[in-house]
Write a protein that holds these residues in place. Structure first.
Motif, mmCIF file in Angstrom:
data_model
loop_
_atom_site.group_PDB
_atom_site.id
_atom_site.type_symbol
_atom_site.label_atom_id
_atom_site.label_comp_id
_atom_site.label_asym_id
_atom_site.label_seq_id
_atom_site.Cartn_x
_atom_site.Cartn_y
_atom_site.Cartn_z
ATOM 1 N N THR A 443 48.887 34.023 42.433
ATOM 2 C CA THR A 443 47.686 34.747 42.858
ATOM 3 C C THR A 443 47.122 35.572 41.710
ATOM 4 O OG1 THR A 443 48.549 34.872 45.105
ATOM 5 C CG2 THR A 443 46.782 36.396 44.531
ATOM 6 N N LYS A 447 43.356 35.381 40.139
ATOM 7 C CA LYS A 447 42.501 36.568 40.027
ATOM 8 C C LYS A 447 42.027 36.765 38.589
ATOM 9 C CE LYS A 447 44.299 39.268 43.917
ATOM 10 N NZ LYS A 447 45.020 40.501 44.326
ATOM 11 N N SER A 451 38.258 36.819 37.261
ATOM 12 C CA SER A 451 37.745 37.925 36.435
ATOM 13 C C SER A 451 37.075 37.393 35.174
ATOM 14 C CB SER A 451 38.885 38.878 36.059
ATOM 15 O OG SER A 451 39.464 39.441 37.213
#
Length: 836
Positions: A443, A447, A451
Motif C-alpha cells: 500500500t 501511495k 504522490s
C-alpha cells in the motif's frame, strides 16, 4: 572492485531483458537532460560567463548620476538613474587625469559599408579607443591590434582590425589581408590585424566585424562629435589594479569628476544655483564590476532566461519523478528476485547498490544522448532567434561548465529516482514475496506512486498556466495600437556615408532616394527618420520651452527625431492641429517642429495651444524652433513602452548629416516591392547599400523576440510536462488495476456492471486529478505574480488561462485513464477468481 563489475554486468543484463522499459527511460531522461542543457547553455553565455579576456574580474563599468545634458545617443543600459554613456572629452579627461585605473577604454557600436574587390556589404562595427585591446588583454591572430598611437587626431588613423569570424567567412583566413586596403563608408582603411578567436566585443550581445580607432569616428558615426562635451555616446570600461575595490575607486575618482562637471557647467547659458545643483552638486560617478562586459541586451534577456531555466528544471524534476514511478512498477515485478537474494544471505546494502547501479546506467545513457542532442537544440534556438534578432550572440558549443551541469544534473536525478525502488526493498516481507502472491505490491508503494503522479500533474499545470500567460502576452503585444499603420509598410537602412558621401552631398542623395522610391509603381508614400520606430532605439535630448516654467527639479526631455517631409502621411500618423512639414521647410528657412499630443498637452494644455510656441535644445540661448503642428501619439521604442513627449524636426534643417532609416508604404504586398526598391537605389549609385530590408511586422516581431521565445519554449515545456504526467498517470492506473484484478472479479461476480467497474477507475483518476488541481491553483497564482513584469495586458490571475490549464489536464487525465478503465471493464470474473 570485482563486486562493482559484477553489479554492472548484472545491471546491463537486466536492462537488456527489458528493452522497451530501457528505451523509454533513456529517451525520457535524454529529453530532460537535452532541454535543460540547451537552456543552460544560453543561460550560461548570457548571465554567467565572463568576457574571454585577461583577468576579467578586474574590469569595471563607469556610470554617473545627475543631470544628463546634450545629445544622447544610447542603446539602453541605464541602471537606477545612473547613465552609462559619456562624451569623448570627458572620457579623455578621466583617462589622462587620474591613476585610479590600470587602463580606461571607450567604445561605441555602429555599422559600416565594407567594400573589397568590387563587393560591398553592411556589417556591424565598433569604434574603440586606441588602448582598447591592450587594456582588455586581447591578442591578435595575425598582424597587430590597435595601440595608443592609433588614436592621435581626428581623421588621422585610417586603420582597421577584423574579427576572427569575419576574417574566416569573407576572407577565408587569408593572412595576406594584413596590409591590404578595404573601403569603409567610402574611406580607405588599412587592415593591420585580426583578433584571435573567441573575443567578440566588450559589449556582450554585439558581434562587430570591423573595429576602427576612435579618431576615425566620423566615418561611421557622423551624428556624434569627438570635440563636443554635449555629445554623449561612449561607454567607458576600466581595469582596476589588483587589490583595489570599486568603492575605493569611486572615492578616488569623484573629486576629479566634480571638478570636470564644474568646468563644463561654466559654458551653460543658465548659471542658476538650481541648475548647478542638478548638474554638479548631485552628480557622482559609480564604479561597478564588469567581468561579463556591458550589455543592455543582457538586461532584456535576464528574467526570461531565468523563467525558462526554472521551467526546464521543473520538467527535469518531472522526468525524475516519472522515472521513479516507472522503476517502482518494474520493481514490483522483481519482488521474488530480490527476496531470493535476501534469503540467500544478501545484505540490504547490496540490493540498494544494485538498484542504484541500474539507475545510474539509465542516467548515463540518458545523459549521453541528451548531451548529443543538446547542441542541435541550441542550434535550433539560435536559428530561430537569428530570424528575429538578426545576429543572436549565442554559440552551440558546450563548454566544460555546461557539460559539468549536464552530468551533475544527471547524477542527482539518477540517484533520486533510483532511491524510490531501493527504499522499497530495505525491509522486504520474505514470506509473502516468496509465495509470489499477487498482492505483493505494498500500500505504501502504491501511495508513493500516486504522490509521484500528483506531483507531475501539479507541475504540468504550473507550466501550462505559465505558457498560457505568455501566449496571451504575445497576442496582446501583436494587437497593440502603435499609433500608426503597420500594414503594407517596408523599412530599410541606407547610409550614404557608407558609399563615401560627406557633408551637404549626404542630404542631397537622401532627397534623391526619397523622390526615386516614391515614383515606383505600387508605392503610396516614402518617409525617413534617424530614430526608427519600434526598433528598440531612442534619440532623446533635454529641451527648453518658451513660455513654460519648469517645476522644481523637473527635467524636460523628449524624443528628438529628424524626419522627412512626408513622414506623417506615409506612416499614417493623423495630424491633430496645425500643419505637417512642407517643401518650404528647408535649410535657411524658419526652423519648425511638429510635436506629439503628449508634448502639447503636458506643456501647453491642448494641441491647439501649442501652435506658434518656440522650443530648442537645452542650454542654448535662443528658442528658435517654432511649433507648426501636433500629431497623434505613437509607440516608439517598442510596443511595450509608454509614450514619451516627442519633437519631430525636418532632417533638411539639420545642422549636420544624419543617418536615416527609410519607410515605404505600398498598395500591394510589401515583399513585392523589395526588388524594385533595390533597383531604384542602384540606379542612383551602385555603391549604395540597402540593408535590413523587412516589413514593419517583422520589425515588431524583432522587438518582442524574447517574449516570443519564452512563449514558444514555455508552451513546449507545458506540452511535454502534460505528456509526462499522462504517462505517469497511465502507469499508476495500469499497475493498480492489475493489482486489483481479483477484487474486480469478485465485484463482477457479485453483480457489478462493467460500466460501474470502469467508473471506479475513472473515479480514482478524478479524485487524484481534482485534489492536485485544487492544491496547485493557489500556488500557480502566487508564482504567476512573480512574472508580472514580463506580462503585458494580462493579469497573473487571468481566469481563461487557468481554465485552459485545467481543461488540458482534464483531457490528459481522461486519455490516460481510458485504456486501464477499458481493461478493468473487460475482466472476466471466472478468470480473475482463478488467478493467484
Amino acid at each position: 572492485m570485482s563486486s562493482t563489475f559484477g553489479n554492472l554486468r548484472y545491471a546491463l543484463r537486466q536492462l537488456r531483458k527489458s528493452p522497451g522499459f530501457t528505451i523509454t527511460a533513456v529517451l525520457t531522461l535524454a529529453l530532460g537532460v537535452g532541454a535543460s542543457t540547451a537552456i543552460f547553455t544560453l543561460f550560461d553565455q548570457a548571465l554567467l560567463s565572463s568576457l574571454p579576456v585577461k583577468n576579467p574580474q578586474e574590469l569595471v563599468l563607469l556610470r554617473f548620476s545627475g543631470d544628463n545634458v546634450g545629445h544622447v545617443n544610447e542603446q539602453g543600459g541605464d541602471h537606477e538613474g545612473a547613465h552609462p554613456y559619456f562624451s569623448y572629452p570627458m572620457y579623455r579627461d578621466l583617462r589622462d587625469k587620474t591613476s585610479v585605473f590600470n587602463g580606461l577604454i571607450a567604445t561605441a557600436v555602429g555599422s559600416a559599408g565594407v567594400s573589397w574587390h568590387n563587393s560591398a556589404e553592411a556589417v556591424p562595427a565598433e569604434i574603440v579607443s586606441g588602448n582598447y585591446f591592450d587594456v582588455l588583454g586581447v591578442r591578435p591572430a595575425v598582424g597587430r591590434l590597435f595601440a595608443s598611437s592609433d588614436e592621435t587626431a581626428a581623421g588621422a588613423n585610417p586603420v582597421a582590425v577584423m574579427s576572427f569570424d569575419y576574417w574566416k567567412r569573407r576572407f577565408s583566413e587569408d593572412p595576406t589581408i594584413v596590409g591590404q586596403t578595404v573601403t569603409l563608408n567610402g574611406t580607405a582603411f588599412t587592415v593591420i590585424g585580426v583578433i584571435a578567436p573567441g573575443f567578440q566585443s566588450a559589449v556582450w550581445g554585439e558581434r562587430p566585424r570591423i573595429f576602427i580607432p576612435m579618431t576615425m569616428q566620423k566615418t561611421i558615426a557622423p551624428d556624434n562629435d569627438l570635440a563636443d562635451r554635449r555629445s554623449i555616446w561612449l561607454k567607458i570600461i576600466g581595469r582596476l589594479p589588483a587589490g583595489r575595490t570599486t568603492k575605493q575607486a569611486e572615492a578616488a575618482l569623484n573629486p576629479l569628476w566634480s571638478s570636470l562637471r564644474a568646468m563644463e557647467f561654466k559654458d551653460f547659458h543658465d548659471q542658476s544655483a538650481r541648475e548647478r545643483e542638478k548638474f554638479v552638486t548631485t552628480s557622482h560617478v559609480s564604479v561597478a564590476g564588469a567581468a561579463k562586459g556591458f550589455s543592455p541586451m543582457r538586461e532584456n534577456v535576464e528574467m526570461p532566461l531565468k523563467i525558462l531555466m526554472g521551467m526546464v528544471l521543473l520538467v527535469v524534476a518531472m522526468a525524475a519523478v516519472n522515472m521513479a514511478s516507472l522503476l517502482l512498477v518494474r520493481a514490483a515485478g522483481r519482488v521474488r528476485e530480490f527476496s531470493m537474494r535476501y534469503a540467500l544471505g544478501a545484505r540490504a546494502g547490496d540490493v540498494v547498490l544494485q538498484l542504484l547501479t541500474e539507475g545510474l546506467l539509465l542516467g548515463l545513457g540518458g545523459a549521453a544522448l541528451g548531451i548529443l542532442i543538446a547542441p542541435q537544440m541550441v542550434r535550433g534556438l539560435i536559428a530561430w532567434l537569428t530570424t528575429t534578432m538578426s545576429d543572436a550572440p549565442f554559440s552551440a558549443t558546450l563548454n566544460p561548465d555546461i557539460l559539468a551541469f549536464a552530468l551533475g544534473t544527471t547524477l542527482l536525478v539518477s540517484i533520486l529516482f533510483s532511491l524510490a525502488p531501493a527504499l522499497q526493498f530495505l525491509k522486504p516481507n520474505l514470506v509473502d514475496s516468496l509465495k509470489q502472491q499477487s498482492g505483493t505490491g505494498s500500500t505504501a508503494s502504491l501511495k508513493f506512486r500516486r504522490s509521484c503522479v500528483a506531483l507531475q500533474i501539479g507541475s504540468s499545470l504550473l507550466l501550462l498556466v505559465g505558457a498560457g500567460l505568455f501566449m496571451r502576452t504575445i497576442q496582446n503585444l501583436h494587437s497593440v495600437d502603435a499609433g500608426f499603420a503597420t500594414d503594407h509598410l517596408l523599412k530599410f537602412d541606407l547610409s550614404p556615408e557608407m558609399a563615401g558621401y560627406q557633408g551637404d552631398s549626404v542630404a542631397a542623395v537622401e532627397v534623391r532616394l526619397l523622390d526615386a522610391i516614391s515614383a515606383l509603381p505600387g508605392v503610396r508614400g516614402v518617409a525617413a527618420t534617424n530614430d526608427p520606430e519600434l526598433a528598440g532605439d531612442e534619440i532623446n535630448g533635454s529641451m527648453d520651452i518658451a513660455g513654460y516654467t519648469p517645476k522644481p527639479d523637473e527635467e524636460i526631455e523628449a524624443e528628438v527625431p529628424w524626419v522627412s517631409q512626408d513622414y506623417f502621411s506615409t506612416m499614417g500618423v493623423p495630424l491633430l492641429a496645425g500643419r505637417g512639414f512642407t517643401k518650404a521647410d528647408v535649410a535657411g528657412a524658419q526652423k519648425v517642429a511638429v510635436v506629439n499630443e503628449m508634448f502639447a498637452r503636458k506643456y501647453y494644455g491642448s494641441p491647439a495651444n501649442a501652435l506658434g510656441h518656440h522650443v530648442s535644445r537645452s542650454r542654448r540661448p535662443v528658442t528658435d524652433t517654432a511649433i507648426v503642428g501636433v500629431v497623434r501619439d505613437t509607440k516608439h521604442e517598442s510596443v511595450r513602452d509608454e509614450i514619451r513627449p516627442t519633437v519631430y524636426r525636418p532632417f533638411v534643417q539639420g545642422e549636420k548629416p544624419t543617418q536615416l532609416v527609410y519607410y515605404v508604404r505600398t498598395w500591394q504586398t510589401p515583399e513585392a516591392t523589395s526588388n524594385a526598391i533595390r533597383a531604384a537605389v542602384q540606379r542612383i549609385d551602385g555603391k549604395l547599400i540597402v540593408d535590413d530590408l523587412r516589413t514593419m511586422q517583422s520589425q515588431i516581431d524583432d522587438t518582442i523576440s524574447t517574449e516570443r521565445m519564452v512563449a514558444m519554449l514555455a508552451s513546449g515545456f507545458g506540452v511535454l510536462a502534460a505528456l509526462l504526467a499522462g504517462i505517469g498517470l497511465y502507469g499508476v492506473l495500469a499497475y493498480s488495476t492489475a493489482q486489483r484484478t481479483r477484487e474486480i472479479g469478485i465485484r463482477m461476480a457479485l453483480g457489478a456492471q462493467r460500466f460501474t467497474v470502469a467508473r471506479l477507475i475513472l473515479r480514482e483518476v478524478l479524485v487524484l486529478s481534482a485534489g492536485t488541481i485544487l492544491v496547485t491553483l493557489p500556488l500557480a497564482f502566487l508564482l504567476s505574480r512573480t512574472l508580472r513584469e514580463e506580462l503585458f495586458g494580462v493579469s497573473p490571475a487571468d481566469p481563461l488561462v487557468y481554465l485552459g490549464g485545467v481543461v488540458m489536464i482534464g483531457i490528459v487525465a481522461s486519455l490516460a485513464a481510458l485504456l486501464p478503465a477499458r481493461r478493468a471493464a473487460s475482466i472476466e470474473p471466472m478468470q480473475a477468481l482463478r488467478a493467484e
